[in-house]
Design a protein around this motif. Structure first.
Motif, PDB file in Angstrom:
ATOM      1  N   VAL A   1       2.598  33.140  38.586  1.00 36.44           N
ATOM      2  CA  VAL A   1       2.010  34.209  37.779  1.00 36.44           C
ATOM      3  C   VAL A   1       2.505  35.569  38.266  1.00 36.44           C
ATOM      4  N   VAL A   2       2.530  35.750  39.570  1.00 37.20           N
ATOM      5  CA  VAL A   2       2.961  37.047  40.111  1.00 37.20           C
ATOM      6  C   VAL A   2       4.442  37.295  39.807  1.00 37.20           C
ATOM      7  N   THR A   3       5.247  36.248  39.816  1.00 35.74           N
ATOM      8  CA  THR A   3       6.657  36.394  39.470  1.00 35.74           C
ATOM      9  C   THR A   3       6.813  36.768  38.004  1.00 35.74           C
ATOM     10  N   GLN A   4       6.059  36.108  37.130  1.00 32.84           N
ATOM     11  CA  GLN A   4       6.127  36.415  35.705  1.00 32.84           C
ATOM     12  C   GLN A   4       5.633  37.829  35.405  1.00 32.84           C
ATOM     13  N   MET A   5       4.605  38.280  36.124  1.00 31.85           N
ATOM     14  CA  MET A   5       4.105  39.644  35.932  1.00 31.85           C
ATOM     15  C   MET A   5       5.204  40.656  36.233  1.00 31.85           C
ATOM     16  N   CYS A   6       5.923  40.423  37.316  1.00 33.60           N
ATOM     17  CA  CYS A   6       7.001  41.333  37.706  1.00 33.60           C
ATOM     18  C   CYS A   6       8.136  41.286  36.688  1.00 33.60           C
ATOM     19  N   LEU A   7       8.498  40.097  36.245  1.00 32.28           N
ATOM     20  CA  LEU A   7       9.620  39.969  35.319  1.00 32.28           C
ATOM     21  C   LEU A   7       9.284  40.475  33.914  1.00 32.28           C
ATOM     22  N   GLN A   8       8.007  40.468  33.549  1.00 27.10           N
ATOM     23  CA  GLN A   8       7.631  41.028  32.252  1.00 27.10           C
ATOM     24  C   GLN A   8       7.818  42.537  32.238  1.00 27.10           C
ATOM     25  N   LYS A   9       7.458  43.181  33.337  1.00 28.88           N
ATOM     26  CA  LYS A   9       7.598  44.639  33.400  1.00 28.88           C
ATOM     27  C   LYS A   9       9.034  45.057  33.688  1.00 28.88           C
ATOM     28  N   HIS A  10       9.717  44.296  34.531  1.00 26.32           N
ATOM     29  CA  HIS A  10      11.099  44.608  34.926  1.00 26.32           C
ATOM     30  C   HIS A  10      11.958  43.352  34.715  1.00 26.32           C
ATOM     31  N   PRO A  11      12.444  43.129  33.491  1.00 27.88           N
ATOM     32  CA  PRO A  11      13.155  41.878  33.181  1.00 27.88           C
ATOM     33  C   PRO A  11      14.417  41.635  34.004  1.00 27.88           C
ATOM     34  N   ASN A  12      15.094  42.670  34.449  1.00 27.41           N
ATOM     35  CA  ASN A  12      16.345  42.490  35.196  1.00 27.41           C
ATOM     36  C   ASN A  12      16.144  42.552  36.705  1.00 27.41           C
ATOM     37  N   ALA A  13      14.901  42.657  37.131  1.00 31.94           N
ATOM     38  CA  ALA A  13      14.616  42.783  38.557  1.00 31.94           C
ATOM     39  C   ALA A  13      14.745  41.440  39.258  1.00 31.94           C
ATOM     40  N   ILE A  14      14.996  41.509  40.542  1.00 28.98           N
ATOM     41  CA  ILE A  14      14.963  40.326  41.389  1.00 28.98           C
ATOM     42  C   ILE A  14      13.812  40.548  42.367  1.00 28.98           C
ATOM     43  N   PRO A  15      12.618  40.039  42.034  1.00 26.74           N
ATOM     44  CA  PRO A  15      11.469  40.304  42.901  1.00 26.74           C
ATOM     45  C   PRO A  15      11.552  39.513  44.195  1.00 26.74           C
ATOM     46  N   PHE A  16      11.026  40.103  45.245  1.00 24.73           N
ATOM     47  CA  PHE A  16      10.923  39.410  46.521  1.00 24.73           C
ATOM     48  C   PHE A  16       9.457  39.057  46.697  1.00 24.73           C
ATOM     49  N   ILE A  17       9.161  37.803  47.011  1.00 20.86           N
ATOM     50  CA  ILE A  17       7.795  37.320  47.082  1.00 20.86           C
ATOM     51  C   ILE A  17       7.340  37.250  48.540  1.00 20.86           C
ATOM     52  N   PHE A  18       6.183  37.850  48.806  1.00 21.11           N
ATOM     53  CA  PHE A  18       5.544  37.783  50.114  1.00 21.11           C
ATOM     54  C   PHE A  18       4.187  37.118  49.951  1.00 21.11           C
ATOM     55  N   VAL A  19       3.658  36.587  51.044  1.00 18.70           N
ATOM     56  CA  VAL A  19       2.281  36.126  51.086  1.00 18.70           C
ATOM     57  C   VAL A  19       1.512  37.174  51.873  1.00 18.70           C
ATOM     58  N   ILE A  20       0.379  37.593  51.342  1.00 20.65           N
ATOM     59  CA  ILE A  20      -0.390  38.647  52.010  1.00 20.65           C
ATOM     60  C   ILE A  20      -1.154  38.013  53.172  1.00 20.65           C
ATOM     61  N   ASN A  21      -0.529  38.025  54.325  1.00 19.09           N
ATOM     62  CA  ASN A  21      -1.132  37.577  55.577  1.00 19.09           C
ATOM     63  C   ASN A  21      -0.462  38.338  56.713  1.00 19.09           C
ATOM     64  N   GLU A  22      -0.665  37.893  57.934  1.00 17.92           N
ATOM     65  CA  GLU A  22      -0.121  38.622  59.076  1.00 17.92           C
ATOM     66  C   GLU A  22       1.401  38.640  59.124  1.00 17.92           C
ATOM     67  N   THR A  23       2.043  37.575  58.643  1.00 12.35           N
ATOM     68  CA  THR A  23       3.500  37.470  58.762  1.00 12.35           C
ATOM     69  C   THR A  23       4.242  37.756  57.452  1.00 12.35           C
ATOM     70  N   GLY A  24       3.584  37.573  56.314  1.00 15.35           N
ATOM     71  CA  GLY A  24       4.249  37.783  55.035  1.00 15.35           C
ATOM     72  C   GLY A  24       4.908  36.541  54.479  1.00 15.35           C
ATOM     73  N   VAL A  25       4.786  35.417  55.207  1.00 17.40           N
ATOM     74  CA  VAL A  25       5.394  34.171  54.744  1.00 17.40           C
ATOM     75  C   VAL A  25       4.341  33.074  54.729  1.00 17.40           C
ATOM     76  N   ALA A  26       4.618  32.004  53.994  1.00 17.78           N
ATOM     77  CA  ALA A  26       3.707  30.860  53.939  1.00 17.78           C
ATOM     78  C   ALA A  26       4.212  29.771  54.865  1.00 17.78           C
ATOM     79  N   GLY A  27       3.290  29.055  55.485  1.00 18.79           N
ATOM     80  CA  GLY A  27       3.644  27.923  56.326  1.00 18.79           C
ATOM     81  C   GLY A  27       4.116  28.316  57.707  1.00 18.79           C
ATOM     82  N   LYS A  28       4.553  27.313  58.445  1.00 16.35           N
ATOM     83  CA  LYS A  28       5.039  27.517  59.816  1.00 16.35           C
ATOM     84  C   LYS A  28       6.423  26.910  59.939  1.00 16.35           C
ATOM     85  N   ILE A  29       7.198  27.479  60.812  1.00 18.34           N
ATOM     86  CA  ILE A  29       8.525  26.936  61.086  1.00 18.34           C
ATOM     87  C   ILE A  29       8.491  26.207  62.401  1.00 18.34           C
TER      88      ILE A  29
END
Length: 105
Positions: free
Chosen positions: A77-105
Motif C-alpha cells: 500500500v505504501v509503495t502504491q501511495m508513492c507511485l500514485q503521486k510520483h509515477p516515475n519515482a523509485i521509492p526506497f522502503i524503510f521499516v519504522i524501527n530502530e534500524t530501518g530494516v525488517a528482520g535480522k541478518i
C-alpha cells in the motif's frame, strides 16, 4: 519395456545476451543506487524519532527527489501511495524501527 534416456545437456546462459554492461556502467549504476539510498536515509533518520512513537514497525516509502514520504502498515500500500503521486519515482522502503530494516541478518 526399455526407457529412453536423454543425454543432452541443457545450456544455460543469459536471458538477454545482447545486453552486456561494461564495468563503468555497473559502477555508475551502483553509485547512483547508493546516492539514492543515502538521500532517502537522511529523510528517514530526520523523521524516525517522531514516527517511531505511534507507527512502530510500519512501512515508510521515501521519494528522494521531492522529499515526500508515505507511511502505512502494509508495504504494498505504501509503495502504491508513492507511485500514485510520483509515477516515475523509485521509492526506497524503510521499516519504522530502530534500524530501518525488517528482520535480522
Amino acid at each position: 519395456m526399455l526407457e529412453i534416456q536423454s543425454h543432452q545437456k541443457v545450456h544455460r546462459g543469459r536471458l538477454f545476451p545482447e545486453i552486456q554492461w561494461t564495468e563503468d556502467q555497473k559502477h555508475l549504476y551502483r553509485d547512483n543506487l547508493e546516492n539514492h539510498h543515502q538521500r532517502c536515509r537522511v529523510i528517514f533518520e530526520r523523521l524516525q524519532p517522531e514516527l517511531i512513537k505511534n507507527h512502530y514497525n510500519w512501512f515508510m516509502a521515501v521519494d528522494s527527489e521531492t522529499g515526500d514520504y508515505f507511511i502505512d502498515q502494509n508495504e504494498e500500500v505504501v509503495t502504491q501511495m508513492c507511485l500514485q503521486k510520483h509515477p516515475n519515482a523509485i521509492p526506497f522502503i524503510f521499516v519504522i524501527n530502530e534500524t530501518g530494516v525488517a528482520g535480522k541478518i
